[in-house]
Design a protein around this motif. Structure first.
Motif: not given
Length: 210
Positions: A79-90
């Motif tokens: 989940x943390x990895x996905x959140x980090x990926x979401x932030x990067x994609x943002x």
């Protein structure tokens, strides 16, 4: 597959893919009204009854969502990895949006600029005008004719017309003032000052001879 069955499958696929709650009206609109509103409502109710989706009632509104039991468990690390990926994609989206805006601005600038062909045409027109002005300047320096005979006659005609009108109005004004002065007890200068009359003599001008 019947139209109703297609609607059921479409609703199920949509909720599973989006994995977020929607009302039947939202689903109807998000599926671009491909299926009738009644068909979508029936599909939602049928899927909920068969426990293929979840139904939650908020006041008078029913909200439907995908059955979470069908999805694999996700641990905190993932989940943390996905959140980090979401932030990067943002952040990537923001950067890309800025670049796109800059490119659009540049495109508008170039679209508003004239083409090479148009610039060449304007250059030719301006060069032609410059040549005309050079000829007129040369003629002026040599004391040549700078206006046409027609224009000259129009100017003299206008001068004659306005000079006659000037004399006519001056004569009428003097006649009126003369009549007033016959019964006026003070000097003419005082009358002019009281009325606010300015004469040609005050400015050392006279109507031109015609």
């Amino acid at each position: 597959m019947s139209k109703d069955a297609q609607a059921v499958q479409a609703v199920l696929d949509y909720l599973n893919y989006q994995n977020r709650p929607y009302s039947s009206i939202d689903i109807f609109n998000n599926l671009h009204k491909e299926y009738g509103k009644t068909a979508i409502v029936k599909a939602c109710e049928s899927l909920a009854e068969n426990r293929k989706i979840k139904e939650k009632i908020n006041g008078k509104q029913k909200v439907y969502s995908a059955d979470q039991s069908q999805f694999p468990d996700v641990d905190d690390t993932e989940i943390k990895a996905m959140d980090a990926k979401i932030i990067k994609l943002g952040d990537d989206v923001k950067t890309t949006t800025t670049v796109v805006q800059q490119l659009e601005s540049e495109m508008k600038h170039w679209n508003s600029s004239i083409s090479t062909e148009e610039a060449q045409k304007q250059l030719e027109e301006l060069t032609s005008q410059v040549e005309e002005y050079k000829k007129k300047l040369s003629s002026l320096k040599e004391g040549g004719v700078v206006i046409s005979e027609k224009d000259r006659e129009a100017i003299y005609s206008a001068r004659t017309k306005y000079a006659k009108e000037w004399r006519k109005r001056k004569r009428i004004t003097n006649d009126i003032l003369g009549a007033i002065l016959e019964g006026y007890p003070n000097p003419k200068k005082q009358l002019y000052e009281e009325v606010g009359i300015e004469t040609d003599e005050d400015y050392n001008v006279t109507p031109p001879q015609v």
